[in-house]
Write a protein that holds these residues in place. Structure first.
Motif, PDB file in Angstrom:
ATOM      1  N   ASP A   1      65.187  36.764 -12.258  1.00 17.16           N
ATOM      2  CA  ASP A   1      64.475  36.907 -13.539  1.00 17.16           C
ATOM      3  C   ASP A   1      64.414  35.568 -14.279  1.00 17.16           C
ATOM      4  O   ASP A   1      63.382  35.229 -14.873  1.00 17.16           O
ATOM      5  CB  ASP A   1      65.173  37.945 -14.418  1.00 17.16           C
ATOM      6  N   ALA A   2      65.507  34.810 -14.239  1.00 16.77           N
ATOM      7  CA  ALA A   2      65.531  33.514 -14.921  1.00 16.77           C
ATOM      8  C   ALA A   2      64.538  32.543 -14.295  1.00 16.77           C
ATOM      9  O   ALA A   2      63.873  31.778 -15.004  1.00 16.77           O
ATOM     10  CB  ALA A   2      66.938  32.932 -14.880  1.00 16.77           C
ATOM     11  N   ALA A   3      64.434  32.569 -12.976  1.00 16.14           N
ATOM     12  CA  ALA A   3      63.485  31.691 -12.290  1.00 16.14           C
ATOM     13  C   ALA A   3      62.048  32.086 -12.627  1.00 16.14           C
ATOM     14  O   ALA A   3      61.206  31.233 -12.937  1.00 16.14           O
ATOM     15  CB  ALA A   3      63.715  31.753 -10.783  1.00 16.14           C
ATOM     16  N   LEU A   4      61.770  33.380 -12.584  1.00 11.89           N
ATOM     17  CA  LEU A   4      60.419  33.860 -12.899  1.00 11.89           C
ATOM     18  C   LEU A   4      60.028  33.520 -14.340  1.00 11.89           C
ATOM     19  O   LEU A   4      58.872  33.200 -14.620  1.00 11.89           O
ATOM     20  CB  LEU A   4      60.321  35.368 -12.662  1.00 11.89           C
ATOM     21  N   ALA A   5      61.016  33.559 -15.233  1.00  8.42           N
ATOM     22  CA  ALA A   5      60.749  33.244 -16.639  1.00  8.42           C
ATOM     23  C   ALA A   5      60.333  31.787 -16.825  1.00  8.42           C
ATOM     24  O   ALA A   5      59.691  31.445 -17.829  1.00  8.42           O
ATOM     25  CB  ALA A   5      61.981  33.541 -17.490  1.00  8.42           C
ATOM     26  N   ARG A   6      60.691  30.941 -15.876  1.00  5.64           N
ATOM     27  CA  ARG A   6      60.299  29.524 -15.919  1.00  5.64           C
ATOM     28  C   ARG A   6      59.058  29.254 -15.073  1.00  5.64           C
ATOM     29  O   ARG A   6      58.703  28.107 -14.806  1.00  5.64           O
ATOM     30  CB  ARG A   6      61.450  28.640 -15.444  1.00  5.64           C
ATOM     31  N   ASP A   7      58.433  30.324 -14.601  1.00  2.43           N
ATOM     32  CA  ASP A   7      57.203  30.240 -13.797  1.00  2.43           C
ATOM     33  C   ASP A   7      57.443  29.765 -12.368  1.00  2.43           C
ATOM     34  O   ASP A   7      56.511  29.310 -11.695  1.00  2.43           O
ATOM     35  CB  ASP A   7      56.136  29.368 -14.478  1.00  2.43           C
ATOM     36  N   TRP A   8      58.701  29.865 -11.910  1.00  2.00           N
ATOM     37  CA  TRP A   8      58.941  29.689 -10.480  1.00  2.00           C
ATOM     38  C   TRP A   8      58.415  30.934  -9.761  1.00  2.00           C
ATOM     39  O   TRP A   8      58.302  32.009 -10.353  1.00  2.00           O
ATOM     40  CB  TRP A   8      60.431  29.589 -10.181  1.00  2.00           C
ATOM     41  N   GLN A   9      58.139  30.798  -8.479  1.00  2.00           N
ATOM     42  CA  GLN A   9      58.004  31.962  -7.626  1.00  2.00           C
ATOM     43  C   GLN A   9      59.419  32.338  -7.176  1.00  2.00           C
ATOM     44  O   GLN A   9      60.287  31.474  -7.077  1.00  2.00           O
ATOM     45  CB  GLN A   9      57.112  31.650  -6.431  1.00  2.00           C
ATOM     46  N   ALA A  10      59.650  33.603  -6.909  1.00  2.39           N
ATOM     47  CA  ALA A  10      61.001  34.029  -6.538  1.00  2.39           C
ATOM     48  C   ALA A  10      60.975  35.418  -5.929  1.00  2.39           C
ATOM     49  O   ALA A  10      60.093  36.221  -6.237  1.00  2.39           O
ATOM     50  CB  ALA A  10      61.920  34.020  -7.762  1.00  2.39           C
ATOM     51  N   PHE A  11      61.956  35.689  -5.064  1.00  2.00           N
ATOM     52  CA  PHE A  11      62.166  37.059  -4.610  1.00  2.00           C
ATOM     53  C   PHE A  11      63.642  37.278  -4.318  1.00  2.00           C
ATOM     54  O   PHE A  11      64.394  36.336  -4.041  1.00  2.00           O
ATOM     55  CB  PHE A  11      61.288  37.429  -3.405  1.00  2.00           C
ATOM     56  N   LEU A  12      64.038  38.547  -4.386  1.00  3.31           N
ATOM     57  CA  LEU A  12      65.439  38.940  -4.229  1.00  3.31           C
ATOM     58  C   LEU A  12      65.798  39.029  -2.747  1.00  3.31           C
ATOM     59  O   LEU A  12      65.119  39.706  -1.973  1.00  3.31           O
ATOM     60  CB  LEU A  12      65.679  40.282  -4.919  1.00  3.31           C
ATOM     61  N   PHE A  13      66.887  38.376  -2.369  1.00  2.00           N
ATOM     62  CA  PHE A  13      67.374  38.395  -0.996  1.00  2.00           C
ATOM     63  C   PHE A  13      68.271  39.601  -0.782  1.00  2.00           C
ATOM     64  O   PHE A  13      69.188  39.853  -1.569  1.00  2.00           O
ATOM     65  CB  PHE A  13      68.173  37.118  -0.723  1.00  2.00           C
ATOM     66  N   THR A  14      68.018  40.354   0.279  1.00  3.61           N
ATOM     67  CA  THR A  14      68.928  41.423   0.684  1.00  3.61           C
ATOM     68  C   THR A  14      69.508  41.150   2.075  1.00  3.61           C
ATOM     69  O   THR A  14      70.689  41.396   2.321  1.00  3.61           O
ATOM     70  CB  THR A  14      68.226  42.792   0.676  1.00  3.61           C
ATOM     71  N   ASP A  15      68.676  40.630   2.972  1.00  2.75           N
ATOM     72  CA  ASP A  15      69.144  40.198   4.290  1.00  2.75           C
ATOM     73  C   ASP A  15      68.104  39.249   4.875  1.00  2.75           C
ATOM     74  O   ASP A  15      66.983  39.143   4.376  1.00  2.75           O
ATOM     75  CB  ASP A  15      69.417  41.385   5.222  1.00  2.75           C
ATOM     76  N   ALA A  16      68.492  38.563   5.948  1.00  2.00           N
ATOM     77  CA  ALA A  16      67.624  37.533   6.509  1.00  2.00           C
ATOM     78  C   ALA A  16      66.328  38.122   7.079  1.00  2.00           C
ATOM     79  O   ALA A  16      65.263  37.506   6.971  1.00  2.00           O
ATOM     80  CB  ALA A  16      68.376  36.755   7.591  1.00  2.00           C
ATOM     81  N   ALA A  17      66.416  39.314   7.670  1.00  2.22           N
ATOM     82  CA  ALA A  17      65.226  39.906   8.277  1.00  2.22           C
ATOM     83  C   ALA A  17      64.172  40.247   7.225  1.00  2.22           C
ATOM     84  O   ALA A  17      62.977  39.967   7.409  1.00  2.22           O
ATOM     85  CB  ALA A  17      65.615  41.162   9.062  1.00  2.22           C
ATOM     86  N   SER A  18      64.586  40.829   6.112  1.00  2.00           N
ATOM     87  CA  SER A  18      63.618  41.170   5.069  1.00  2.00           C
ATOM     88  C   SER A  18      63.100  39.909   4.383  1.00  2.00           C
ATOM     89  O   SER A  18      61.930  39.849   3.977  1.00  2.00           O
ATOM     90  CB  SER A  18      64.224  42.138   4.053  1.00  2.00           C
ATOM     91  N   ALA A  19      63.952  38.881   4.258  1.00  2.00           N
ATOM     92  CA  ALA A  19      63.485  37.614   3.693  1.00  2.00           C
ATOM     93  C   ALA A  19      62.412  37.003   4.590  1.00  2.00           C
ATOM     94  O   ALA A  19      61.397  36.475   4.103  1.00  2.00           O
ATOM     95  CB  ALA A  19      64.652  36.650   3.529  1.00  2.00           C
ATOM     96  N   ARG A  20      62.618  37.087   5.892  1.00  2.00           N
ATOM     97  CA  ARG A  20      61.607  36.574   6.825  1.00  2.00           C
ATOM     98  C   ARG A  20      60.287  37.323   6.646  1.00  2.00           C
ATOM     99  O   ARG A  20      59.213  36.702   6.604  1.00  2.00           O
ATOM    100  CB  ARG A  20      62.108  36.700   8.268  1.00  2.00           C
TER     101      ARG A  20
END
Length: 206
Positions: free
Chosen positions: A176-195
């Motif tokens: 949320d803090a990154a998005l508030a600064r206009d970064w792109q971001a996503f939540l990591f749960t595991d390497a496969a879903s991040a891929r």
């Protein structure tokens, strides 16, 4: 696109409940108990541990404070603090992801809440300079996520506009803090879903 990785729970193993169950088997019998003890010990990375994360107090002082606050014997608290480096093992799937992103031509950085002794351990144990162009450890800059200042520091050090940065972290507040600064971001749960997420963003080939 410059891709920024969190460390604990993303690049390196960090599961406080199972970690504490392993280090304190005489106190913790289930992962549920481990999670409860972790919330008291680490205070959700605020309080004593938050100061340690930011490099504002050292290992001896965090041990003293946690022992005084909880009533747990100082020796037992010190055992936990000393055992953290062994918990921080590289996650194989994430290491492969890092190598694939580099091979695809992306520039990688890191932004990690990490007390200085553990930052030193990781720097000495793993090829961070091979994996990442640069990075920021909270304990070395005396700031921590999700505070705005450490994100501002990252923008300057990484030489990028916020919209050019993609942040991968396992804590919603940091996302949320990154998005508030206009970064792109996503939540990591595991390497496969991040891929899968990186493929969907056309940053990796399927």
């Amino acid at each position: 696109m410059k891709i920024v990785f969190d460390f604990g729970g993303v690049v390196f193993r960090w599961h406080p409940a199972s970690f504490l169950a392993r280090v304190w088997p005489h106190r913790i019998e289930t992962l549920e108990q481990g999670a409860q003890v972790a919330s008291v010990f680490f205070q959700n990375y605020g309080g004593d541990w938050g100061l340690f994360d930011q490099g504002l107090i050292g290992a001896d002082e965090v041990v003293r404070r946690i022992s005084a606050r909880t009533g747990w014997p100082r020796g037992e608290v010190e055992t936990v603090v000393r055992a953290v480096p062994d918990e921080l093992m590289a996650i194989p799937g994430t290491v492969v992801l890092i190598r694939d992103l580099k091979a695809a031509g992306h520039t990688l950085h890191f932004l990690s809440n990490m007390p200085e002794p553990y930052a030193d351990h990781l720097s000495q144990t793993y090829p961070l300079s091979e994996w990442f162009e640069s990075g920021i450890f909270s304990g070395r800059v005396k700031q921590s996520k999700p505070g705005a200042e450490i994100f501002s520091m990252a923008e300057r050090q990484f030489g990028a506009a916020p919209s050019e940065l993609l942040f991968i972290d396992d804590h919603p507040a940091n996302i949320d803090a990154a998005l508030a600064r206009d970064w792109q971001a996503f939540l990591f749960t595991d390497a496969a879903s991040a891929r899968r997420e990186l493929v969907s963003r056309r940053l990796l080939n399927a």
